[in-house]
Design an enzyme around this catalytic site. Structure first.
Site, PDB file in Angstrom:
ATOM      1  N   GLY A   7      39.836  -6.221  97.056  1.00 21.02           N
ATOM      2  CA  GLY A   7      40.734  -5.896  96.016  1.00 21.02           C
ATOM      3  C   GLY A   7      41.566  -4.479  96.150  1.00 21.02           C
TER       4      GLY A   7
ATOM      5  N   VAL B  80      48.730   7.894 107.659  1.00 21.90           N
ATOM      6  CA  VAL B  80      50.498   7.919 108.746  1.00 21.90           C
ATOM      7  C   VAL B  80      50.852   9.624 109.660  1.00 21.90           C
ATOM      8  CG1 VAL B  80      52.201   7.624 108.879  1.00 21.90           C
ATOM      9  CG2 VAL B  80      50.573   5.531 108.160  1.00 21.90           C
TER      10      VAL B  80
ATOM     11  N   ARG C  46      41.698 -11.474 101.195  1.00 25.25           N
ATOM     12  CA  ARG C  46      39.908 -11.557 102.049  1.00 25.25           C
ATOM     13  C   ARG C  46      40.611 -12.529 103.624  1.00 25.25           C
ATOM     14  NH1 ARG C  46      38.724  -8.708  97.693  1.00 25.25           N
ATOM     15  NH2 ARG C  46      38.016  -9.072  95.669  1.00 25.25           N
TER      16      ARG C  46
ATOM     17  N   ASP D   2      32.641  -2.721 100.387  1.00 24.85           N
ATOM     18  CA  ASP D   2      31.293  -2.519 101.462  1.00 24.85           C
ATOM     19  C   ASP D   2      31.521  -3.722 102.015  1.00 24.85           C
ATOM     20  OD1 ASP D   2      29.646  -0.947 100.632  1.00 24.85           O
ATOM     21  OD2 ASP D   2      28.498  -2.078  99.301  1.00 24.85           O
TER      22      ASP D   2
ATOM     23  N   THR E  79      37.598   1.014  96.162  1.00 26.85           N
ATOM     24  CA  THR E  79      37.089   0.132  95.376  1.00 26.85           C
ATOM     25  C   THR E  79      37.247   0.730  94.049  1.00 26.85           C
ATOM     26  OG1 THR E  79      35.589  -1.782  94.126  1.00 26.85           O
ATOM     27  CG2 THR E  79      34.892   0.455  95.877  1.00 26.85           C
TER      28      THR E  79
ATOM     29  N   ASP F 222      34.823  -0.122  92.030  1.00 26.45           N
ATOM     30  CA  ASP F 222      34.525  -0.310  91.058  1.00 26.45           C
ATOM     31  C   ASP F 222      33.314   0.601  91.214  1.00 26.45           C
ATOM     32  OD1 ASP F 222      34.432  -2.683  89.887  1.00 26.45           O
ATOM     33  OD2 ASP F 222      34.302  -4.035  91.477  1.00 26.45           O
TER      34      ASP F 222
ATOM     35  N   ASP G 124      31.138   1.349  93.373  1.00 30.42           N
ATOM     36  CA  ASP G 124      29.890   1.459  93.799  1.00 30.42           C
ATOM     37  C   ASP G 124      29.246   0.928  95.350  1.00 30.42           C
ATOM     38  OD1 ASP G 124      31.926  -1.142  94.319  1.00 30.42           O
ATOM     39  OD2 ASP G 124      30.531  -2.634  93.845  1.00 30.42           O
TER      40      ASP G 124
ATOM     41  N   ARG H 174      37.395  -3.907  61.405  1.00 32.04           N
ATOM     42  CA  ARG H 174      36.705  -4.396  62.637  1.00 32.04           C
ATOM     43  C   ARG H 174      35.750  -3.495  63.484  1.00 32.04           C
ATOM     44  NH1 ARG H 174      42.855  -6.738  64.051  1.00 32.04           N
ATOM     45  NH2 ARG H 174      42.840  -7.821  62.188  1.00 32.04           N
TER      46      ARG H 174
ATOM     47  N   ARG I 286      31.249  -6.945  87.519  1.00 30.83           N
ATOM     48  CA  ARG I 286      30.825  -7.580  88.068  1.00 30.83           C
ATOM     49  C   ARG I 286      28.849  -7.989  88.088  1.00 30.83           C
ATOM     50  NH1 ARG I 286      33.448 -10.706  89.973  1.00 30.83           N
ATOM     51  NH2 ARG I 286      34.274 -12.468  88.077  1.00 30.83           N
TER      52      ARG I 286
END
Length: 320
Positions: free
Chosen positions: A11, A24, A72, A103, A125, A127, A129, A162, A171
């Site tokens: 991603g 570079v 991927r 990972d 990433t 995330d 993680d 509201r 996820r």
């Protein structure tokens, strides 16, 4: 080492371009040829490669996404695919490879390094993680994007008294949900690392704040926890409060990287090339207490990362 290459895999994340730029320019400063691999490992197998120059990567540090594009590759997980990539490296004279990704990208680098190409992994990433680093490139931009989007939703949420259920990415990991939830003052933060009781942790918390005069609510839900649409329906059904769900989706991956992401990506890209220059074995880079560190790939992949329980506790206490 005379020729190295850089690719982005998995991603996309804001700050990847800053890392590419640093790779570079550090490579050229150290008298290396630096090849850019397009479309991740897929491009490495197919020879979608060109030499990069100082000017070809100019004006990209502020751009989100990745100018090298990402993909991927199921084929690269097979030995036949990796052997094709090895032939490409021989063709272009590539001796070292900088892999910017998560990972999954690291696992690909580990297997490829066993064929004799030195690989250095750079954590990219949103995330956050990856176990071997406190922080990943793209995370800061992502949580700032979430904060800005929720702040906008909150304006209308408050105006109409509201409840807003906001679904964020995550996820399997709740780092985005936790930090963004704290930043926006969410009433409830629901992330994969902690089980929750809907009656107690959502409805109960809303009821407890209603008696103190609160009239609008923000619930942050990581995508791995539950369906924001369904949750919004249940909240409205049980409380009578008009409730709307907002799924932020891929907006969280885009945008110009923050200062933190640009600087850290630049430091990591620079260090990756220095490790290759100095003959270091294949490894992954991380940051610990703001210091750049590196570990053998296998060791880095074996490291586990856990959510900060104290931070979660604090978020629970201050959102009353």
């Amino acid at each position: 080492m005379k020729t190295i290459a850089v690719l982005t895999s998995g991603g996309d994340a804001p700050g990847m371009n800053a890392a590419v730029r640093a790779v570079v320019r550090t490579g050229i400063y150290n008298d290396m040829r630096v090849m850019g691999v397009y479309n991740g490992y897929e491009g490495l197998m197919n020879g979608d490669i060109e030499e990069l120059s100082l000017r070809s990567i100019g004006n990209i540090i502020q751009r989100g996404g990745t100018v090298l594009r990402s993909a991927r590759s199921a084929e690269f997980t097979q030995e036949s695919g990796r052997l094709r990539a090895l032939e490409t490296c021989k063709k272009f004279g590539i001796e070292g490879l900088v892999v910017i990704g998560g990972d999954g990208s690291y696992r690909g680098a580990l297997e490829f390094s066993r064929l004799g190409v030195t690989c250095v992994g750079v954590p990219g990433t949103i995330d956050n993680d990856i176990g071997c680093t406190d922080y990943t490139i793209g995370f800061d931009t992502a949580i700032n994007t979430v904060m800005e989007m929720v702040d906008k939703v909150r304006d209308t949420t408050e105006s109409h008294s509201r409840c807003s259920v906001i679904e964020v990415m995550g996820r399997d990991a709740g780092y985005i949900g936790l930090e963004a939830g704290i930043a926006v003052g969410a009433t409830s933060i629901l992330i994969p690392e902690f089980e929750y009781d809907f009656d107690k942790d959502v409805l109960g918390r809303m009821q407890n704040t209603i008696v103190t005069g609160k009239r609008h609510f923000v619930i942050i839900v990581a995508e791995g926890v539950g369906d924001a649409m369904e949750m919004a329906k249940k909240i409205e059904q049980f409380t009578g409060i008009e409730t709307r769900a907002t799924i932020l989706g891929y907006v969280q991956r885009g945008g110009s990287p923050t200062v933190r992401d640009r600087v850290l990506a630049s430091r990591m890209g620079n260090e990756a090339v220095r490790l290759l220059r100095d003959g270091e074995e294949s490894c992954v880079i991380g940051v610990r207490n703001e210091e750049i560190v590196h570990y053998p790939i296998e060791e880095g992949l074996a490291m586990k990362k856990t959510i900060d329980v104290e931070q979660y506790r604090m978020a629970y206490e201050i959102s009353i």
